[in-house]
Design an enzyme around this catalytic site. Structure first.
Site, PDB file in Angstrom:
ATOM      1  N   VAL A 124       5.348 -18.378  14.016  1.00 49.16           N
ATOM      2  CA  VAL A 124       5.783 -17.345  15.522  1.00 49.16           C
ATOM      3  C   VAL A 124       7.180 -17.776  15.615  1.00 49.16           C
ATOM      4  CG1 VAL A 124       5.057 -17.339  17.505  1.00 49.16           C
ATOM      5  CG2 VAL A 124       3.591 -17.807  15.850  1.00 49.16           C
ATOM      6  N   ILE A 128      12.122 -20.842  17.502  1.00 45.74           N
ATOM      7  CA  ILE A 128      11.609 -21.132  18.882  1.00 45.74           C
ATOM      8  C   ILE A 128      10.377 -21.877  18.683  1.00 45.74           C
ATOM      9  CG2 ILE A 128      10.927 -20.610  20.636  1.00 45.74           C
ATOM     10  CD1 ILE A 128      12.098 -17.963  20.579  1.00 45.74           C
ATOM     11  N   ASP A 192       3.199  -7.780  12.527  1.00 46.18           N
ATOM     12  CA  ASP A 192       4.111  -8.788  12.141  1.00 46.18           C
ATOM     13  C   ASP A 192       3.569  -9.573  13.496  1.00 46.18           C
ATOM     14  OD1 ASP A 192       6.137 -11.332  10.639  1.00 46.18           O
ATOM     15  OD2 ASP A 192       6.701 -10.396  12.791  1.00 46.18           O
ATOM     16  N   LYS A 196       1.574 -12.843  15.310  1.00 43.68           N
ATOM     17  CA  LYS A 196       1.874 -13.604  15.544  1.00 43.68           C
ATOM     18  C   LYS A 196       1.169 -13.667  17.118  1.00 43.68           C
ATOM     19  CE  LYS A 196       6.462 -13.364  13.932  1.00 43.68           C
ATOM     20  NZ  LYS A 196       7.489 -12.491  13.644  1.00 43.68           N
TER      21      LYS A 196
END
Ligand SMILES: NC(=O)c1ccc[n+]([C@@H]2O[C@H](COP(=O)([O-])OP(=O)(O)OC[C@H]3O[C@@H](n4cnc5c(N)ncnc54)[C@H](OP(=O)(O)O)[C@@H]3O)[C@@H](O)[C@H]2O)c1
Length: 417
Positions: A124, A128, A192, A196
Site C-alpha cells: 500500500v 509510505i 490497483d 490498496k
C-alpha cells in the site's frame, strides 16, 4: 534477541532487484538473501545466472530459509507460494496488493495457524509507512476516515490533465517515463487503488471486503472540458481510495475521482507521488506523503518489513478485535459532477437532487446528489462519453424516500444504445 533472517526471494524484477541492492547497501540488518527464484530462463539479469533458480521448492523445501520475500507479478502463483511457505514455518513479506486484497482473511488465518508472521507494508503506497502507522499509532484513536492517493500513475496523469493536456497525451507521457504499463487498465480504472483500499479497510476499521463489494471508478474518460470545469471552480482532481465512517457504526468505502479545493491536505500532492490523509477523533487530520512505487522506494518498505521481522513483528489487526465491528456500506449519498458529450445522458442522469446543469453543442455537465448504491451498479469505466467526479461535500446517510424517488429507466436505455 534480534532474529537472524535467511531469505528466499521470489522475483527479481523492479522491486526484487531493488531489494537485492538495498539489502546489500544496508549495514544494519542481519538478513541475507540465500536463494532467488524467478520464472523465465535465459533472461538477461543484472547479476550472475548462478544466483537464480526456477524451482519454487528450492526455497520452500530448504529448512535453513526462515523468511520468504514474495515479489512476483502473478497473484495466483503468489498465493501458492505464500501458503506453502507458511506451512513450512517460514515468515513471509509480500508487496502483492492483489494477492492480499483477494485473500486477506485466508492468509491471516494460515499465518496464524503456522505461527509465523505475514507483513506487507510495500503493498500500500510503496514507501509510505501507512499500514504500520495505522496498526500502531492509531491503535487507540478512533479513525473517522481516510483518503488516499494510492496510485502514482493516475496522479501523474491527473496532474498533466490539470495542466491542460489530454488524457491520451498524459497517458503516453506516463508510459514513456515508466509510470504506466502498456496496458494501464488496473491503474486507470481504479483496480490497483481498490486493492490498496481493501487492505487499509482491514487495518483501519477491521473490515474485510471482497473486491466486488468495493466500487472502483477511474480516470480513463476524463476530457479537457472536465479539467477546464475543475480549473474554473478552483478544484484539482485526485483519484481517492476513500473510507469514511457514517451513521451509527458504518464505513463507506470506494475509489473514484474527487474534485478538491486548495484547503485539502492532498491538493499539492502532484505527479507520481502518493499520499494518505488520515482523520482520527483525537489527532484530527494527518497527511502522509511519499513515493508510492519504483524500485528503491518500494524496496525500502520491504526492507523495513524484513527489519521488523528480525524483532518478530506481526500485525495484530487490533481494529478487528473490537466488540462491535463497523459494517461496510454502499448505502449513502454523495454529491457528484457529471460531464458528457451526450446531452441526453446528462438530462436524465439519475440524481436524487440536481443542483446545476449546463448544456451546449459540444459539452454538457450537471452536478447534484446521487444515491451511491444505485450509481455503483453501472460500469462507468466502460462509458466513454461520461466522466464523473465526487464533489467536496460530506458523505451522508441516505433516507429511504430519496432512493425511491429516483428514476433511472431512461438513463439505462441511453447507456445501452
Ligand atoms: N513496481 C513497483 O513499483 C511496485 C510497487 C508496489 C508494489 N509492487 C508489487 O511488487 C510485486 C513485484 O512487482 P515488480 O514491479 O517488481 O514486478 P516485475 O518487475 O514485473 O517482476 C516480476 C518478477 O516476478 C518473477 N515471477 C513471475 N512469476 C513468477 C513465478 N511464478 N515464480 C517465480 N518468479 C516469478 C519474474 O520473473 P522473470 O524475471 O523470470 O520474468 C520477475 O522477476 C507485485 O506484486 C507488484 O504489485 C510493485
Amino acid at each position: 534477541m534480534r532474529k537472524k533472517l535467511k531469505i528466499g526471494l521470489f522475483g527479481f524484477g523492479c522491486v526484487g532487484q531493488g531489494l537485492y541492492e538495498v539489502l546489500n547497501q544496508s549495514q544494519l540488518l542481519d538478513a541475507k538473501i540465500e536463494k532467488i527464484v524467478v520464472k523465465t530462463k535465459g533472461k538477461k539479469r543484472a547479476i550472475a545466472e548462478e544466483n537464480f533458480s526456477y524451482i519454487a521448492d528450492d526455497i520452500l523445501e530448504d529448512p535453513t530459509i526462515n523468511c520468504v520475500v514474495e515479489l512476483i507479478d502473478d497473484a495466483n502463483a503468489a498465493l501458492d507460494i505464500v501458503l506453502k511457505a507458511f506451512k513450512k514455518g517460514k515468515h513471509v513479506v509480500s508487496a502483492n496488493k492483489k494477492l492480499i486484497a483477494e485473500n486477506l482473511d485466508l492468509l491471516i488465518q494460515a499465518a496464524k495457524d503456522a505461527g509465523v508472521s505475514f507483513v506487507y507494508e510495500a503493498a500500500v503506497c510503496g514507501s509510505i509507512p501507512i499500514i504500520r502507522n495505522i496498526e500502531e499509532y492509531y491503535n487507540n484513536d478512533a479513525l473517522s476516515g481516510l483518503e488516499g492517493i494510492c496510485n502514482g500513475t493516475t496522479n501523474y496523469i491527473l496532474t498533466k490533465t490539470g495542466e491542460g493536456k489530454s488524457y491520451d497525451q498524459a497517458l503516453s507521457e506516463a508510459q514513456e517515463l515508466g509510470f504506466a504499463e502498456s496496458d494501464p487498465t488496473l491503474d486507470v480504472d481504479g483496480f490497483d487503488a481498490k486493492y490498496k483500499l481493501q487492505i487499509l479497510l482491514k487495518h483501519a476499521f477491521g473490515i474485510t471486503t471482497a473486491p466486488k463489494d468495493v466500487f472502483n471508478y477511474g480516470i480513463r474518460h476524463i476530457k479537457i472540458n472536465d479539467s477546464n470545469y475543475a480549473k474554473e471552480k478552483g478544484y484539482r482532481i485526485k483519484l481517492f481510495s476513500k473510507a469514511h465512517r457514517i451513521g451509527p457504526n458504518q464505513i463507506a468505502g470506494f475509489v473514484a475521482p474527487h474534485m478538491i479545493y486548495s484547503n485539502h491536505q492532498a491538493y499539492h500532492v502532484e505527479n507520481e507521488f502518493n499520499a494518505v490523509v488520515v482523520e482520527a477523533l483525537f489527532s484530527d487530520q494527518q497527511l502522509f506523503v511519499g513515493k508510492g512505487a519504483g524500485s528503491y522506494p518500494t524496496a525500502s518498505a520491504v526492507l523495513s518489513d524484513i527489519s521488523a521481522l528480525t524483532f518478530d513483528y506481526q500485525y495484530e489487526y487490533k481494529k478487528s478485535k473490537v466488540a462491535e465491528l463497523p459494517a461496510f456500506t454502499n448505502n449513502f449519498k454523495v454529491k457528484v459532477y457529471v460531464g458528457s458529450t451526450n446531452r441526453s445522458l446528462i438530462r436524465v442522469f439519475p440524481f436524487i437532487q440536481r443542483d446545476e446543469i449546463f448544456q451546449s453543442e459540444s459539452y454538457n455537465y450537471a452536478t447534484g446528489w446521487v444515491d451511491f448504491g444505485q450509481i455503483r451498479k453501472y460500469n462507468f469505466n466502460q462509458e466513454e462519453s461520461l466522466f464523473l467526479a465526487i464533489l467536496p461535500e460530506p458523505i451522508v446517510t441516505l433516507c429511504k424516500d430519496e432512493s425511491d424517488s429516483v428514476s433511472s429507466e431512461e438513463f439505462e436505455t441511453l447507456l445501452e444504445e
